[in-house]
Design a protein around this motif. Structure first.
Motif, PDB file in Angstrom:
ATOM      1  N   ALA A   1       4.831  42.554  25.510  1.00  0.00           N
ATOM      2  CA  ALA A   1       4.015  41.417  25.938  1.00  0.00           C
ATOM      3  C   ALA A   1       4.432  40.153  25.194  1.00  0.00           C
ATOM      4  CB  ALA A   1       2.538  41.717  25.707  1.00  0.00           C
ATOM      5  N   GLU A   2       4.591  40.262  23.893  1.00  0.00           N
ATOM      6  CA  GLU A   2       4.979  39.090  23.097  1.00  0.00           C
ATOM      7  C   GLU A   2       6.335  38.563  23.547  1.00  0.00           C
ATOM      8  OE1 GLU A   2       6.170  38.024  18.516  1.00  0.00           O
ATOM      9  OE2 GLU A   2       4.715  39.636  18.868  1.00  0.00           O
ATOM     10  N   ARG A   3       7.286  39.451  23.725  1.00  0.00           N
ATOM     11  CA  ARG A   3       8.639  39.048  24.124  1.00  0.00           C
ATOM     12  C   ARG A   3       8.682  38.474  25.533  1.00  0.00           C
ATOM     13  NH1 ARG A   3      11.331  44.587  21.841  1.00  0.00           N
ATOM     14  NH2 ARG A   3      10.810  44.221  19.660  1.00  0.00           N
ATOM     15  N   ALA A   4       7.780  38.942  26.397  1.00  0.00           N
ATOM     16  CA  ALA A   4       7.734  38.458  27.779  1.00  0.00           C
ATOM     17  C   ALA A   4       6.791  37.276  27.943  1.00  0.00           C
ATOM     18  CB  ALA A   4       7.328  39.591  28.714  1.00  0.00           C
ATOM     19  N   GLY A   5       6.099  36.898  26.864  1.00  0.00           N
ATOM     20  CA  GLY A   5       5.188  35.753  26.920  1.00  0.00           C
ATOM     21  C   GLY A   5       3.906  36.037  27.671  1.00  0.00           C
ATOM     22  N   LEU A   6       3.350  37.235  27.503  1.00  0.00           N
ATOM     23  CA  LEU A   6       2.143  37.655  28.212  1.00  0.00           C
ATOM     24  C   LEU A   6       1.116  38.192  27.231  1.00  0.00           C
ATOM     25  CD1 LEU A   6       3.941  39.776  30.939  1.00  0.00           C
ATOM     26  CD2 LEU A   6       2.982  37.507  31.274  1.00  0.00           C
ATOM     27  N   THR A   7      -0.112  38.365  27.717  1.00  0.00           N
ATOM     28  CA  THR A   7      -1.093  39.080  26.914  1.00  0.00           C
ATOM     29  C   THR A   7      -0.765  40.572  27.013  1.00  0.00           C
ATOM     30  OG1 THR A   7      -2.658  39.465  28.717  1.00  0.00           O
ATOM     31  CG2 THR A   7      -2.888  37.383  27.485  1.00  0.00           C
ATOM     32  N   GLN A   8      -1.214  41.323  26.030  1.00  0.00           N
ATOM     33  CA  GLN A   8      -0.938  42.755  26.026  1.00  0.00           C
ATOM     34  C   GLN A   8      -1.567  43.436  27.234  1.00  0.00           C
ATOM     35  OE1 GLN A   8      -1.714  44.737  22.318  1.00  0.00           O
ATOM     36  NE2 GLN A   8      -1.578  46.763  23.234  1.00  0.00           N
ATOM     37  N   ALA A   9      -2.802  43.040  27.586  1.00  0.00           N
ATOM     38  CA  ALA A   9      -3.493  43.664  28.725  1.00  0.00           C
ATOM     39  C   ALA A   9      -2.745  43.408  30.029  1.00  0.00           C
ATOM     40  CB  ALA A   9      -4.924  43.138  28.821  1.00  0.00           C
ATOM     41  N   THR A  10      -2.290  42.180  30.235  1.00  0.00           N
ATOM     42  CA  THR A  10      -1.550  41.841  31.456  1.00  0.00           C
ATOM     43  C   THR A  10      -0.237  42.619  31.513  1.00  0.00           C
ATOM     44  OG1 THR A  10      -2.504  39.646  31.542  1.00  0.00           O
ATOM     45  CG2 THR A  10      -0.442  39.965  32.737  1.00  0.00           C
ATOM     46  N   CYS A  11       0.451  42.657  30.401  1.00  0.00           N
ATOM     47  CA  CYS A  11       1.726  43.370  30.343  1.00  0.00           C
ATOM     48  C   CYS A  11       1.511  44.849  30.656  1.00  0.00           C
ATOM     49  CB  CYS A  11       2.361  43.178  28.964  1.00  0.00           C
ATOM     50  SG  CYS A  11       3.995  43.935  28.804  1.00  0.00           S
ATOM     51  N   TRP A  12       0.514  45.461  30.031  1.00  0.00           N
ATOM     52  CA  TRP A  12       0.265  46.881  30.238  1.00  0.00           C
ATOM     53  C   TRP A  12      -0.113  47.185  31.687  1.00  0.00           C
ATOM     54  CZ3 TRP A  12       1.918  51.092  28.535  1.00  0.00           C
ATOM     55  CH2 TRP A  12       1.299  52.302  28.829  1.00  0.00           C
TER      56      TRP A  12
ATOM     57  N   ARG B   1      13.326  43.318  31.850  1.00  0.00           N
ATOM     58  CA  ARG B   1      14.468  42.957  30.997  1.00  0.00           C
ATOM     59  C   ARG B   1      14.192  43.358  29.551  1.00  0.00           C
ATOM     60  NH1 ARG B   1      15.015  38.450  34.444  1.00  0.00           N
ATOM     61  NH2 ARG B   1      13.631  37.186  33.170  1.00  0.00           N
ATOM     62  N   GLN B   2      12.983  43.078  29.085  1.00  0.00           N
ATOM     63  CA  GLN B   2      12.620  43.430  27.709  1.00  0.00           C
ATOM     64  C   GLN B   2      12.540  44.941  27.530  1.00  0.00           C
ATOM     65  OE1 GLN B   2      12.621  41.229  25.288  1.00  0.00           O
ATOM     66  NE2 GLN B   2      13.106  39.716  26.855  1.00  0.00           N
ATOM     67  N   PHE B   3      12.022  45.625  28.530  1.00  0.00           N
ATOM     68  CA  PHE B   3      11.892  47.083  28.472  1.00  0.00           C
ATOM     69  C   PHE B   3      13.267  47.739  28.439  1.00  0.00           C
ATOM     70  CE2 PHE B   3      10.634  51.233  30.507  1.00  0.00           C
ATOM     71  CZ  PHE B   3       9.878  51.680  29.444  1.00  0.00           C
ATOM     72  N   GLN B   4      14.194  47.249  29.274  1.00  0.00           N
ATOM     73  CA  GLN B   4      15.559  47.784  29.261  1.00  0.00           C
ATOM     74  C   GLN B   4      16.237  47.532  27.917  1.00  0.00           C
ATOM     75  OE1 GLN B   4      17.479  47.864  33.648  1.00  0.00           O
ATOM     76  NE2 GLN B   4      17.561  45.902  32.669  1.00  0.00           N
ATOM     77  N   ALA B   5      15.991  46.367  27.348  1.00  0.00           N
ATOM     78  CA  ALA B   5      16.622  46.018  26.072  1.00  0.00           C
ATOM     79  C   ALA B   5      16.116  46.899  24.942  1.00  0.00           C
ATOM     80  CB  ALA B   5      16.378  44.543  25.747  1.00  0.00           C
ATOM     81  N   ASP B   6      14.831  47.290  24.993  1.00  0.00           N
ATOM     82  CA  ASP B   6      14.253  48.118  23.930  1.00  0.00           C
ATOM     83  C   ASP B   6      13.156  49.003  24.513  1.00  0.00           C
ATOM     84  OD1 ASP B   6      13.292  49.286  21.640  1.00  0.00           O
ATOM     85  OD2 ASP B   6      12.581  47.426  20.731  1.00  0.00           O
ATOM     86  N   PRO B   7      13.521  50.171  25.065  1.00  0.00           N
ATOM     87  CA  PRO B   7      12.523  51.056  25.680  1.00  0.00           C
ATOM     88  C   PRO B   7      11.524  51.636  24.685  1.00  0.00           C
ATOM     89  CG  PRO B   7      14.761  51.867  26.079  1.00  0.00           C
ATOM     90  CD  PRO B   7      14.872  50.660  25.227  1.00  0.00           C
TER      91      PRO B   7
ATOM     92  N   ALA C   1       9.933  49.814  22.490  1.00  0.00           N
ATOM     93  CA  ALA C   1       8.974  48.763  22.119  1.00  0.00           C
ATOM     94  C   ALA C   1       7.581  49.115  22.629  1.00  0.00           C
ATOM     95  CB  ALA C   1       9.418  47.418  22.685  1.00  0.00           C
ATOM     96  N   SER C   2       6.588  48.749  21.838  1.00  0.00           N
ATOM     97  CA  SER C   2       5.195  48.966  22.250  1.00  0.00           C
ATOM     98  C   SER C   2       4.830  47.938  23.322  1.00  0.00           C
ATOM     99  CB  SER C   2       4.272  48.795  21.052  1.00  0.00           C
ATOM    100  OG  SER C   2       4.278  47.445  20.625  1.00  0.00           O
ATOM    101  N   ALA C   3       3.708  48.168  23.985  1.00  0.00           N
ATOM    102  CA  ALA C   3       3.225  47.213  24.991  1.00  0.00           C
ATOM    103  C   ALA C   3       2.977  45.862  24.341  1.00  0.00           C
ATOM    104  CB  ALA C   3       1.962  47.743  25.659  1.00  0.00           C
ATOM    105  N   ALA C   4       2.477  45.857  23.119  1.00  0.00           N
ATOM    106  CA  ALA C   4       2.227  44.593  22.413  1.00  0.00           C
ATOM    107  C   ALA C   4       3.537  43.844  22.172  1.00  0.00           C
ATOM    108  CB  ALA C   4       1.515  44.860  21.091  1.00  0.00           C
ATOM    109  N   GLN C   5       4.568  44.566  21.755  1.00  0.00           N
ATOM    110  CA  GLN C   5       5.871  43.927  21.527  1.00  0.00           C
ATOM    111  C   GLN C   5       6.468  43.411  22.833  1.00  0.00           C
ATOM    112  OE1 GLN C   5       7.502  47.421  19.612  1.00  0.00           O
ATOM    113  NE2 GLN C   5       7.646  46.352  17.634  1.00  0.00           N
TER     114      GLN C   5
END
Length: 151
Positions: free
Chosen positions: A25-36, A11-17, A19-23
């Motif tokens: 991750a923050e928006r999805a409530g995850l760590t950057q490593a987990t998100c990536w 959902r976050q990726f579709q909203a802003d393709p 966005a960096s992995a860090a962004q």
């Protein structure tokens, strides 16, 4: 398949393709490593096929948009393949779709103006192989255009 965390990321990726992995991750409530890791897994699975630039063809001077509904001679064994191969060579054709039913294919194309469209139609579209019927629909307005998937 996908869990709630994957859906949050998508959902976050579709909203802003962009966005960096860090962004993301923050928006999805995850760590950057987990998100990536999850993004990489979804890319490997073909769920995320890539990102692309969306160019406003009107800003480049293309004012006419046409959908051409095409019926092909289905007695020809390679009618679809031959038609699609030649239609792909026309730079103004932005989209080619095939269907089951009365209409076999649809070409979406753009032109600078009606004179340009007529030139494309007469010199590039009409000579396409295996066409038995052709119907042009001029676009007036795009009411909805959304490539996002409900997640």
């Amino acid at each position: 398949m996908l869990d709630d965390t994957d859906r949050r990321i998508l959902r976050q990726f579709q909203a802003d393709p962009t966005a960096s992995a860090a962004q993301l991750a923050e928006r999805a409530g995850l760590t950057q490593a987990t998100c990536w890791r999850r993004i990489e897994r979804m890319q490997a699975q073909g769920i995320i096929r890539g990102t692309r630039a969306v160019i406003d063809w009107r800003a480049l001077g293309y004012e006419v948009e046409v959908s051409l509904r095409v019926t092909l001679d289905k007695t020809q064994p390679r009618a679809f393949e031959d038609f699609a191969a030649e239609a792909r060579k026309i730079p103004e054709v932005l989209e080619i779709q095939t269907f089951l039913g009365q209409v076999d294919a649809r070409l979406g194309l753009v032109a600078r103006d009606m004179t340009h469209y007529q030139q494309i139609y007469r010199t590039r579209i009409l000579p396409l192989p295996h066409i038995t019927d052709l119907d042009a629909l001029m676009h007036i307005a795009r009411i909805k255009h959304d490539e996002s998937v409900p997640l």
